[in-house]
Write a protein that holds these residues in place. Sequence first.
Motif, PDB file in Angstrom:
ATOM      1  N   ARG A  48       1.230   6.345  -2.209  1.00 47.69           N
ATOM      2  CA  ARG A  48       1.605   7.725  -1.908  1.00 47.69           C
ATOM      3  C   ARG A  48       3.069   8.008  -2.241  1.00 47.69           C
ATOM      4  NH1 ARG A  48      -0.612  11.641   1.691  1.00 47.69           N
ATOM      5  NH2 ARG A  48       0.895  13.239   2.264  1.00 47.69           N
TER       6      ARG A  48
ATOM      7  N   ASN B  77       0.825  -1.211   0.000  1.00 52.31           N
ATOM      8  CA  ASN B  77       0.000   0.000   0.000  1.00 52.31           C
ATOM      9  C   ASN B  77       0.864   1.268   0.000  1.00 52.31           C
ATOM     10  OD1 ASN B  77      -2.315  -1.598   0.057  1.00 52.31           O
ATOM     11  ND2 ASN B  77      -2.384  -1.612   2.291  1.00 52.31           N
ATOM     12  N   GLU B  78       1.687   1.385  -1.014  1.00 54.39           N
ATOM     13  CA  GLU B  78       2.645   2.491  -1.098  1.00 54.39           C
ATOM     14  C   GLU B  78       2.320   3.456  -2.240  1.00 54.39           C
ATOM     15  OE1 GLU B  78       4.788   3.207   1.025  1.00 54.39           O
ATOM     16  OE2 GLU B  78       5.271   1.374   2.136  1.00 54.39           O
TER      17      GLU B  78
ATOM     18  N   GLU C 273       1.177   4.451  14.567  1.00 53.14           N
ATOM     19  CA  GLU C 273       0.648   3.088  14.516  1.00 53.14           C
ATOM     20  C   GLU C 273       1.744   2.088  14.144  1.00 53.14           C
ATOM     21  OE1 GLU C 273      -2.497   3.354  11.713  1.00 53.14           O
ATOM     22  OE2 GLU C 273      -3.942   4.218  13.139  1.00 53.14           O
ATOM     23  N   ARG C 274       2.534   2.455  13.171  1.00 52.89           N
ATOM     24  CA  ARG C 274       3.616   1.569  12.720  1.00 52.89           C
ATOM     25  C   ARG C 274       4.659   1.379  13.806  1.00 52.89           C
ATOM     26  NH1 ARG C 274       6.550   3.775   7.594  1.00 52.89           N
ATOM     27  NH2 ARG C 274       7.423   5.152   9.164  1.00 52.89           N
TER      28      ARG C 274
ATOM     29  N   LYS D 170       3.446   9.630   5.186  1.00 52.67           N
ATOM     30  CA  LYS D 170       2.045   9.211   5.310  1.00 52.67           C
ATOM     31  C   LYS D 170       1.363   9.831   6.523  1.00 52.67           C
ATOM     32  CE  LYS D 170       3.004   4.775   3.097  1.00 52.67           C
ATOM     33  NZ  LYS D 170       4.454   4.947   3.014  1.00 52.67           N
TER      34      LYS D 170
ATOM     35  N   ASP E  40       9.482   4.700   0.546  1.00 52.25           N
ATOM     36  CA  ASP E  40       9.582   6.092   1.003  1.00 52.25           C
ATOM     37  C   ASP E  40      11.017   6.618   0.949  1.00 52.25           C
ATOM     38  OD1 ASP E  40      10.652   4.620   3.084  1.00 52.25           O
ATOM     39  OD2 ASP E  40       9.323   5.435   4.639  1.00 52.25           O
TER      40      ASP E  40
ATOM     41  N   TRP F 166       1.555  11.521  10.753  1.00 61.03           N
ATOM     42  CA  TRP F 166       1.940  11.053  12.086  1.00 61.03           C
ATOM     43  C   TRP F 166       1.056   9.926  12.589  1.00 61.03           C
ATOM     44  CZ3 TRP F 166       6.424  11.594  14.122  1.00 61.03           C
ATOM     45  CH2 TRP F 166       7.217  12.693  13.779  1.00 61.03           C
ATOM     46  N   THR F 167      -0.212   9.877  12.194  1.00 65.33           N
ATOM     47  CA  THR F 167      -1.070   8.778  12.644  1.00 65.33           C
ATOM     48  C   THR F 167      -0.513   7.445  12.186  1.00 65.33           C
ATOM     49  OG1 THR F 167      -3.061  10.170  12.636  1.00 65.33           O
ATOM     50  CG2 THR F 167      -3.393   7.785  12.524  1.00 65.33           C
ATOM     51  N   GLN F 168      -0.130   7.381  10.909  1.00 61.79           N
ATOM     52  CA  GLN F 168       0.431   6.137  10.383  1.00 61.79           C
ATOM     53  C   GLN F 168       1.775   5.832  11.018  1.00 61.79           C
ATOM     54  OE1 GLN F 168       3.200   5.507   8.336  1.00 61.79           O
ATOM     55  NE2 GLN F 168       2.700   3.520   7.478  1.00 61.79           N
ATOM     56  N   TRP F 169       2.587   6.858  11.227  1.00 62.69           N
ATOM     57  CA  TRP F 169       3.915   6.657  11.832  1.00 62.69           C
ATOM     58  C   TRP F 169       3.777   6.104  13.236  1.00 62.69           C
ATOM     59  CZ3 TRP F 169       6.879   7.999  15.987  1.00 62.69           C
ATOM     60  CH2 TRP F 169       8.269   7.866  15.877  1.00 62.69           C
TER      61      TRP F 169
ATOM     62  N   SER G  86      -0.663  -5.422  -1.431  1.00 62.12           N
ATOM     63  CA  SER G  86      -1.252  -4.094  -1.595  1.00 62.12           C
ATOM     64  C   SER G  86      -2.683  -4.188  -2.124  1.00 62.12           C
ATOM     65  CB  SER G  86      -0.408  -3.247  -2.550  1.00 62.12           C
ATOM     66  OG  SER G  86       0.849  -2.946  -1.981  1.00 62.12           O
TER      67      SER G  86
END
Length: 277
Positions: free
Chosen positions: A13, A10-11, A178-179, A171, A82, A173-176, A35
């Motif tokens: 972006r 799912n990249e 969570e990851r 992506k 990224d 801060w929310t994704q960062w 993906s």
Amino acid sequence: MVSVVILTKNEERDLARCLESLKWSNDVHVLDSGSVDQTIKIALDYNAKVSKHKFESFGQQRNFALEHIDFKNEWILFLDADEVVTKEFKEDLISSILEADDETVGFYCCWKMMLEDRWLKYCDNFPKWQFRVLKKGKAEFTDFGHGQKEGRVDGKLEYIKEPYLHYSFSKGWTQWIERHNKYSSQEAEARLDNCPPFRNIFNKHSSTRNPALKSWLIKVPGWPLLRFLHAYFFNLGFLEGSPGFIYCTNMAYHEFLISIKMRELKRKKRQVELKTI
């Protein structure tokens, strides 16, 4: 001269920017792990060759690529979606390969951590080194924490000193967060169960030194706060403005998550030991 492997899931972006920086390569591969967005379409639009494999870990995924992809070239560069290759990195990569002797089978690479279009040189302790370039059949990866490092190496490793760009926060801060919550669990297990010997702290190679430093510094009382103070004040992270403060704060929080998860793992192990007595 150089084949490239990009790991994806799912990249949509970031992938186009990464592939745009690789038009100089005649052999670009995307190894996807499920993906459901436009990642595959973007890869095919850039004429990249697409393979699929369920993701287990970074080290295993890279080793799968080495074992199952038919590369055109002897040398292989591994990237994440990224990450972006600059003209200077490409030139240093190619010249380093051309000048390499027969014993050289791979290279450590470093990156510029980018946040809000700013290079976090001080906050991120530049340069940090990762094993990312290798000669086909001469080396492989092994897992450590949430990432990977060099495993089997049939020769010596050198350094490519010109950095590539790393957009770890692209992506949001929310994704960062969570990851890195997931990463902190993996780091906690690795630092607790696979703590390197203390002498590795003094090793001249950062790929050996850094895992030892992480595993031993986490044992220091108040380490997450010390991590912030070191990066923001001692390493001059405050010179990088708001992005520097945000980065240092979140990295300290990441270390805090690792420390409390290690504490939880220790408690669970003690409970299991008591039940067996």
